[in-house]
Design an enzyme around this catalytic site. Sequence first.
Site, mmCIF file in Angstrom:
data_model
loop_
_atom_site.group_PDB
_atom_site.id
_atom_site.type_symbol
_atom_site.label_atom_id
_atom_site.label_comp_id
_atom_site.label_asym_id
_atom_site.label_seq_id
_atom_site.Cartn_x
_atom_site.Cartn_y
_atom_site.Cartn_z
ATOM 1 N N ASN A 9 0.874 -1.182 0.000
ATOM 2 C CA ASN A 9 0.000 0.000 0.000
ATOM 3 C C ASN A 9 0.907 1.227 0.000
ATOM 4 O OD1 ASN A 9 -1.796 2.040 0.542
ATOM 5 N ND2 ASN A 9 -2.341 1.319 2.600
ATOM 6 N N TRP A 10 1.027 1.850 -1.158
ATOM 7 C CA TRP A 10 1.962 2.984 -1.273
ATOM 8 C C TRP A 10 1.391 4.253 -0.659
ATOM 9 C CZ3 TRP A 10 4.059 2.457 -7.052
ATOM 10 C CH2 TRP A 10 4.709 1.229 -7.175
ATOM 11 N N LYS A 11 0.137 4.230 -0.271
ATOM 12 C CA LYS A 11 -0.529 5.407 0.310
ATOM 13 C C LYS A 11 -0.304 6.636 -0.596
ATOM 14 C CE LYS A 11 -0.331 3.272 4.788
ATOM 15 N NZ LYS A 11 -0.369 3.426 6.235
ATOM 16 N N HIS A 99 -9.847 1.001 4.681
ATOM 17 C CA HIS A 99 -8.579 1.188 5.403
ATOM 18 C C HIS A 99 -8.834 2.147 6.565
ATOM 19 C CE1 HIS A 99 -4.560 2.541 6.380
ATOM 20 N NE2 HIS A 99 -4.116 1.448 5.790
ATOM 21 N N GLU A 101 -7.316 4.602 7.689
ATOM 22 C CA GLU A 101 -7.139 6.034 7.399
ATOM 23 C C GLU A 101 -8.363 6.603 6.681
ATOM 24 O OE1 GLU A 101 -3.298 5.661 5.503
ATOM 25 O OE2 GLU A 101 -2.441 5.088 7.435
ATOM 26 N N GLU A 171 -5.556 -4.893 10.767
ATOM 27 C CA GLU A 171 -4.575 -3.831 10.957
ATOM 28 C C GLU A 171 -4.914 -3.038 12.217
ATOM 29 O OE1 GLU A 171 -2.504 -2.667 7.065
ATOM 30 O OE2 GLU A 171 -4.340 -1.524 7.166
ATOM 31 N N GLY A 177 2.104 2.429 10.802
ATOM 32 C CA GLY A 177 3.051 3.531 10.613
ATOM 33 C C GLY A 177 3.729 3.976 11.896
ATOM 34 N N SER A 213 3.197 -1.925 10.485
ATOM 35 C CA SER A 213 4.648 -1.947 10.689
ATOM 36 C C SER A 213 5.296 -3.296 10.367
ATOM 37 C CB SER A 213 4.993 -1.490 12.117
ATOM 38 O OG SER A 213 4.482 -0.189 12.347
ATOM 39 N N GLY A 234 2.693 -1.080 4.383
ATOM 40 C CA GLY A 234 2.741 0.333 4.035
ATOM 41 C C GLY A 234 4.174 0.783 3.801
ATOM 42 N N GLY A 235 4.783 1.368 4.832
ATOM 43 C CA GLY A 235 6.119 1.960 4.715
ATOM 44 C C GLY A 235 7.146 1.071 4.026
HETATM 45 P P1 PGA Z 1 2.572 0.417 7.736
HETATM 46 O O1 PGA Z 1 1.122 0.596 7.068
HETATM 47 O O2 PGA Z 1 3.150 -0.875 7.187
HETATM 48 O O3 PGA Z 1 3.359 1.615 7.292
HETATM 49 O O4 PGA Z 1 2.373 0.350 9.201
HETATM 50 C C1 PGA Z 1 0.256 -0.474 6.889
HETATM 51 C C2 PGA Z 1 -1.054 -0.028 6.280
HETATM 52 O O5 PGA Z 1 -1.568 1.030 6.664
HETATM 53 O O6 PGA Z 1 -1.603 -0.710 5.402
#
Ligand code: PGA
Length: 258
Positions: A9-11, A99, A101, A171, A177, A213, A234-235
């Site tokens: 997930n590149w956000k 998600h 967010e 999640e 994050g 994470s 994500g990251g």
């Molecule tokens: P993260 O994000 O790996 O940076 O914690 C995961 C996500 O939000 O899908």
Amino acid sequence: MNRPLVIGNWKMNLDYVEAVHLIQQIGVIVRNRPLEHVDLVVAPPFVDIRSVTSVVESERIALEVGAQHASVHDAGAHTGEVSVPMLQRLNVKWILVGHSERRAHYAMTDEVVAQTLRTVTRQGVHAVLCVGEELAVRNDEGHLDFVSAQLHAALEGLDEKSRPLVSVAYEPVWAIGTGLTASTEQVRDMTEHIRTVLASLSLEATRVLYGGSVNAENAASLMSEGRVDGFLVGGASLKAESFLAIGQAADDCYAGKR
Ligand code: PGA
């Protein structure tokens, strides 16, 4: 164990030039070290999707392209939104739904999540339903009930044709994050719980992923001890090496090498 699914997930990171660069790097590594047992997906920002799919197709990279969100509506006066049919035309095969967010910052209620999931699967696209509790809920030991309620709200009464298109990503919001990964016990307890709820909804074959994470170091133990069917990353998905190291860990676990 289900065949693992690993989604990057590149956000809201990487413009289309940077996105092309990253997908090319991913392509080189995947060609040199193919993942035999893993379904690999990247979910770039909307504006990068066309460029990324062009590279994936022309260079025949063994992965599929996803989107991070889609409108609950198929078309019409919804300024700023992008529809599932539009994404499908770009060869998008996977869409993240709900998600945390989106839920927290863009008013995505349980009801909208449920409807969006149906909009996605009705078109034959895979939906990755994201669920997970905030820290205060876990501290009050309400996490199992909280996630059950999210699953019921999104999946109850889902028609038979849609069911094979659904995956669930657990999640915990406090792990996204933050560098704070849930422990393997916490992940195992929750994934067991999620599988019980899914079975009660006739979704026993559904893949259960973990996200929050995840990195190259913790992926193998999360997979084997946490008993997940893959990851939402994500990251660590923003660097080809770390993303594919996670893919490799999933591949090795599935093949019984770890
Ligand atoms: P993260 O994000 O790996 O940076 O914690 C995961 C996500 O939000 O899908």
